[in-house]
Design a protein around this motif. Structure first.
Motif, PDB file in Angstrom:
ATOM      1  N   ALA A 124       0.857  -1.195   0.000  1.00 20.25           N
ATOM      2  CA  ALA A 124       0.000   0.000   0.000  1.00 20.25           C
ATOM      3  C   ALA A 124       0.884   1.233   0.000  1.00 20.25           C
ATOM      4  N   ARG A 125       1.776   1.281  -0.975  1.00 21.32           N
ATOM      5  CA  ARG A 125       2.611   2.457  -1.163  1.00 21.32           C
ATOM      6  C   ARG A 125       1.879   3.446  -2.074  1.00 21.32           C
ATOM      7  N   ASP A 126       2.470   4.596  -2.296  1.00 16.61           N
ATOM      8  CA  ASP A 126       1.754   5.651  -3.015  1.00 16.61           C
ATOM      9  C   ASP A 126       1.191   5.206  -4.366  1.00 16.61           C
ATOM     10  N   LEU A 139      -3.123   4.104  -0.700  1.00 16.59           N
ATOM     11  CA  LEU A 139      -2.763   3.780   0.686  1.00 16.59           C
ATOM     12  C   LEU A 139      -3.860   3.042   1.433  1.00 16.59           C
ATOM     13  N   ASP A 140      -5.064   3.028   0.900  1.00 15.08           N
ATOM     14  CA  ASP A 140      -6.219   2.422   1.564  1.00 15.08           C
ATOM     15  C   ASP A 140      -6.424   1.005   1.026  1.00 15.08           C
ATOM     16  N   ARG A 191       1.507  -5.211   3.290  1.00 19.25           N
ATOM     17  CA  ARG A 191       0.201  -5.270   3.952  1.00 19.25           C
ATOM     18  C   ARG A 191      -0.370  -6.688   3.923  1.00 19.25           C
TER      19      ARG A 191
END
Length: 411
Positions: free
Chosen positions: A328-330, A334-335, A358
């Protein structure tokens, strides 16, 4: 096509674009597509418009399948001449600038365009054709709602009566947007993901589906009659002729992408019989669908960035040990709440391993879906955990890139 007579400013911008891109590659910072275009635009504020002038241009957009369809379209159209294209997926204006500079003078350009930038790119390039693939939820923390994007597309096409549109008639959101155009070729490309199109975007009434047909119960929107459609192992063209399609890319979804590519190429005058063999030459796209042999394991890489993409990946993946990787990197968004929109039951019964930044978010989701899994902390440990044979890898964007980098380091 003769070399266009660019202004001194545009020629200077082109040279600096190439230099910036080369420096980025040499220093290992990436392929340089974005930084190159950014530097060029600093020199020439009308850089994209100037580079586009004199070319016949098609823009390819949608939530999923843009990169693959763009690659297939460039191959199909290539029978008529050289085609400029952003084949590695840099799909915003800076990437388009770099692609056009890199290609030099070409009669055609096929550009993948992020769905949120489509109106701006259409205005600047004066493209004569836009292909609309699909619309579904994507990166919920930063992407716009599906209905908002569809409305923007509809407004864009209302103000561009000269643009020819090739659109997926199986997606109600795409159909509603494309219906504003004066010239539309409909492709029955299919729609496996339905959760963003239960409601008519015109009136808010329920959409009913019966087999391939769909319609708004209030009568405001109905599936158009397609001119091109996927049928079995091939595509039926507007004259009713069936063409068998041979691809090195897996899944029905890529047959649909091929149908759109053929429709675009045919619009520009490419004979379908000449374009078909070119589609078969397309293999992996920026590593997607690539098969790598390592340590007696046959590893296939599938990229999935959103719920609709995961649904298609499960359809492509063989019944074999499967590694699911989530970051969940840019670039991913991120969600990770979108994981709850994905039905993971298709992998139930396989040996499932999970990894990524994640992985624990994914673990909870799999527990809810009653899918047993094993957690591994790296791709190397995943390989060590399975016996020789096939491994299917399904990963979102940066997790996919991490695994590709690991394979590249060894190979």
């Amino acid at each position: 096509m003769t070399e266009p007579r660019y202004s001194l400013r545009t020629r200077l911008a082109s040279g600096l674009t190439k230099s910036a891109a080369a420096l980025s590659r040499a220093t290992g910072r990436g392929d340089g597509a974005v930084i190159g275009g950014r530097v060029g635009q600093m020199i020439d504020p009308e850089f994209l418009a100037n580079l586009a002038a004199g070319r016949r241009i098609a823009l390819i957009s949608g939530t999923n399948g843009k990169t693959t369809t763009t690659r297939l379209t460039a191959a199909a159209l290539g029978v008529l001449g050289n085609v400029a294209t952003n084949s590695l997926g840099a799909n915003m204006p800076h990437g388009h600038m770099s692609a056009l500079v890199k290609a030099g003078a070409t009669p055609f350009a096929v550009l993948e365009v992020d769905e949120h930038y489509l109106a701006d790119v259409l205005k600047k390039t004066k493209a004569e054709l836009v292909a609309l693939l699909n619309l579904s939820r994507d990166q919920l923390d930063r992407a716009q709602e599906v209905a908002t994007v569809a409305a923007k597309w509809r407004t864009m096409l209302t103000g561009a009566p000269e643009v020819h549109v090739i659109a997926n008639c199986d997606d109600p959101m795409v159909t509603w947007a494309a219906s504003a155009a004066t010239q539309v070729t409909w492709v029955a490309a299919g729609q496996r993901w339905l959760d963003d199109s239960w409601v008519c975007p015109e009136c808010g009434s329920r959409i009913e589906r019966h087999g391939e047909q769909w319609f708004c119960v209030n009568g405001d929107l109905t599936r158009p009659m397609p001119q091109w459609q996927v049928e079995g192992d091939g595509v039926v063209d507007p004259t009713g002729v069936f063409h068998e399609v041979h691809l090195q890319l897996p899944g029905r979804v890529n047959k649909a992408n091929a149908a759109t590519a053929l429709a675009v190429a045919a619009y520009f005058g490419a004979p379908t019989l000449r374009s078909l063999p070119k589609l078969a030459e397309v293999t992996s796209i920026a590593g997607r669908y690539a098969t790598v042999v390592r340590d007696d394991r046959v590893i296939r890489l599938l990229l999935s960035k959103n719920p609709a993409g995961w649904l298609e990946a499960f359809d492509m993946a063989e019944d074999a040990p499967t590694l699911l990787a989530i970051n969940a990197r840019d670039p991913d968004g991120l969600d990770t709440s979108w994981l709850y929109d994905v039905d993971f039951s298709p992998v139930r019964g396989r040996r499932v391993l999970i990894t990524g930044d994640r992985a624990m978010d994914l673990a909870v989701r799999l527990e809810v879906n009653e899918v047993p899994f094993e957690h591994v902390t790296s791709f190397e440990k995943a390989l060590a955990a399975i016996p020789p044979g096939r491994l299917e890898v399904i990963a979102n964007y940066t997790a996919f890139q991490d695994i590709r980098a690991e394979l590249d380091r060894v190979n």
